[in-house]
Design an enzyme around this catalytic site. Sequence first.
Site, PDB file in Angstrom:
ATOM      1  N   THR A   1       0.822  -1.214   0.000  1.00  0.00           N
ATOM      2  CA  THR A   1       0.000   0.000   0.000  1.00  0.00           C
ATOM      3  C   THR A   1       0.864   1.276   0.000  1.00  0.00           C
ATOM      4  O   THR A   1       2.062   1.216   0.151  1.00  0.00           O
ATOM      5  CB  THR A   1      -0.915   0.014   1.240  1.00  0.00           C
ATOM      6  OG1 THR A   1      -0.109  -0.279   2.375  1.00  0.00           O
ATOM      7  CG2 THR A   1      -2.009  -1.002   1.119  1.00  0.00           C
ATOM      8  N   ASP A   2       0.173   2.416  -0.132  1.00  0.00           N
ATOM      9  CA  ASP A   2       0.883   3.701  -0.201  1.00  0.00           C
ATOM     10  C   ASP A   2       0.886   4.394   1.154  1.00  0.00           C
ATOM     11  O   ASP A   2       0.955   5.623   1.225  1.00  0.00           O
ATOM     12  CB  ASP A   2       0.209   4.626  -1.208  1.00  0.00           C
ATOM     13  CG  ASP A   2       0.006   3.972  -2.551  1.00  0.00           C
ATOM     14  OD1 ASP A   2       0.979   3.471  -3.093  1.00  0.00           O
ATOM     15  OD2 ASP A   2      -1.144   3.949  -3.029  1.00  0.00           O
TER      16      ASP A   2
ATOM     17  N   SER B   1       1.395   8.576   5.142  1.00  0.00           N
ATOM     18  CA  SER B   1       0.704   8.559   3.865  1.00  0.00           C
ATOM     19  C   SER B   1       1.738   8.931   2.813  1.00  0.00           C
ATOM     20  O   SER B   1       2.260  10.041   2.838  1.00  0.00           O
ATOM     21  CB  SER B   1      -0.429   9.573   3.885  1.00  0.00           C
ATOM     22  OG  SER B   1      -0.941   9.707   2.603  1.00  0.00           O
ATOM     23  N   ARG B   2       2.064   7.987   1.939  1.00  0.00           N
ATOM     24  CA  ARG B   2       3.204   8.238   1.049  1.00  0.00           C
ATOM     25  C   ARG B   2       2.863   9.117  -0.141  1.00  0.00           C
ATOM     26  O   ARG B   2       3.743   9.687  -0.745  1.00  0.00           O
ATOM     27  CB  ARG B   2       3.796   6.906   0.569  1.00  0.00           C
ATOM     28  CG  ARG B   2       4.452   6.180   1.700  1.00  0.00           C
ATOM     29  CD  ARG B   2       5.256   4.987   1.278  1.00  0.00           C
ATOM     30  NE  ARG B   2       5.447   4.152   2.452  1.00  0.00           N
ATOM     31  CZ  ARG B   2       4.793   3.046   2.706  1.00  0.00           C
ATOM     32  NH1 ARG B   2       3.906   2.595   1.835  1.00  0.00           N
ATOM     33  NH2 ARG B   2       5.003   2.369   3.800  1.00  0.00           N
ATOM     34  N   VAL B   3       1.613   9.212  -0.527  1.00  0.00           N
ATOM     35  CA  VAL B   3       1.298  10.124  -1.636  1.00  0.00           C
ATOM     36  C   VAL B   3       0.337  11.223  -1.230  1.00  0.00           C
ATOM     37  O   VAL B   3       0.246  12.251  -1.882  1.00  0.00           O
ATOM     38  CB  VAL B   3       0.690   9.382  -2.854  1.00  0.00           C
ATOM     39  CG1 VAL B   3       1.710   8.526  -3.529  1.00  0.00           C
ATOM     40  CG2 VAL B   3      -0.548   8.621  -2.488  1.00  0.00           C
TER      41      VAL B   3
END
Length: 509
Positions: free
Chosen positions: A343-344, A369-371
């Site tokens: 997941t991101d 939260s990577r994006v």
Amino acid sequence: MQPLNLQTLIDQTFESISNKLDAVQPTLDVRETGFVISVSTGVARVSGLPGAGFEELLIFPGNLFGIAFNIDDNDIGVVLLGSYYHLKAGDEVTRTGRVMDVAVGDELLGRIINPLGAALDGRLTPATAQRMPIERSAPEIMDRAPVTVPLQTGIKVIDALVPIGRGQRELILGDRQTGKTSIAIDTILNQHDQDVICVYCAINQRASAVAKVIATLRENQALDYTIVMVTEGSDAAGLAYIAPYAATSIAEYFMHKGRDVLIVYDDLTHHARAYRELSLLLRRPPGREAFPGDIFYIHSRLLERATHLNQACGNGSLTAMPIIQTEAQNLAAYIPTNLISITDGQIYLSPDLFELGILPAVDVGKSVSRVGNKAQHKAYRAVTSNLKLAYAQFEELETFARFGTKLDDDSRRVIDHGKRIRACLKQQEQQLVSLTAQIMILLALMEAVFDTIPEAAMDSAQLAICQASDRIPADIQSRLINANTLNDSDRKSILKIAIQTLAQFEKIA
Ligand code: ATP
Ligand code: MG
């Protein structure tokens, strides 16, 4: 009269018979049929279908479907998709020549269905015109666009610190009873005015928990834009296995129509367990924690289907919120680490915070939260720049303060401020906060307006701010949503309203 020649008579008879045969159109229905060799919990072995392909749908007596899973030289291991108690060795099995598919369409909105499309809400099975295979390949890289549009959850701690974008895959994980489902349901409820279709896929959850979710959605009119897919613990394991794929196909139908869709898988731990059960019964070799070798692949191919499509493909998006249950806070177990890497980003819910009554129990340090930051409303950036750091410093100092250590003024200030941050990030379930109210609270927090308010009055102070946020002029409100930054004059106007509102609470101190 001409004498009747025997040869002529024979010829005439043959001709009339062949004419009659021609009149009857031969309609030969060729079917490849096999037979059941053995049946065990949720799986069957079938022989006599040499032409059957991998994942082909097979039909058993009693209109029971099965998926060809293990194709060997002499027999096929089949995963059964329904009640199989009537099956006997020797029963006939037929091929369908197609893979498993599911009915998709607008008619499903507001309905509660099982993975085969059957209605579970006591109404007629939804009449849809279209079907889509449950297993579809993920959109091509060239069809994808970056995640740029925020998906507001209405939960302050998430929108401010771990924002989610449309098309992102954000994992929710935590021990049992830490509020995982509540976060997903609140997010669905918050989409009521956001033009997002929601799909909630409950995989082997307790029936009482699912009933509670459905009641919450119904009470809040969220079923109008939501589809609920349910498999129960008593269903065949095959149904639990196909449920997330079927739900994703339904979600993709809307995504390909250019809509934004949110899908919640509650939860993939149960999905992995159902798959492990089937794999062991089909005698596939077990690996770590007895999961089969392809356990990573079954989840990665599912979550790769979540994306934001580019303009040429209709600009739709599919945001995935898989849920995972950890055991004894062990994030490094097999399935959680798999999902974290697929997941991101993840939202980790801590049972310790839950016990302290800090709800939602989001552990800010372990959540990421990577994006989402790129997709967050720009106004947030202006008001959350040092929030995470200030909170982390506070948590560290708080541990010392617990031992009764005498603190200097600076540390005391950090702790006082941190306590206000914690109070501001607390939120009851179903009490969603609008974007403008969130910005106002965070701005007041950042400018230390809350610091002079007694802790006991924090809840009412926040409530007052939420109500006061309606007084923010409409043009500023629209700029908060659309503008690229929070300009100085807007900032001052919002802060002024916040200071006026909070003045009444200071007096109590
Ligand atoms: P399970 O592991 O059983 O699926 P879960 O992690 O999904 O549990 P929930 O069912 O969402 O947890 O929540 C557990 C309990 O905590 C519920 O009774 C719910 O009402 C309560 N709860 C969750 N979030 C909040 C909140 N923000 N404020 C108050 N109560 C909450
Ligand atoms: Mg739950």
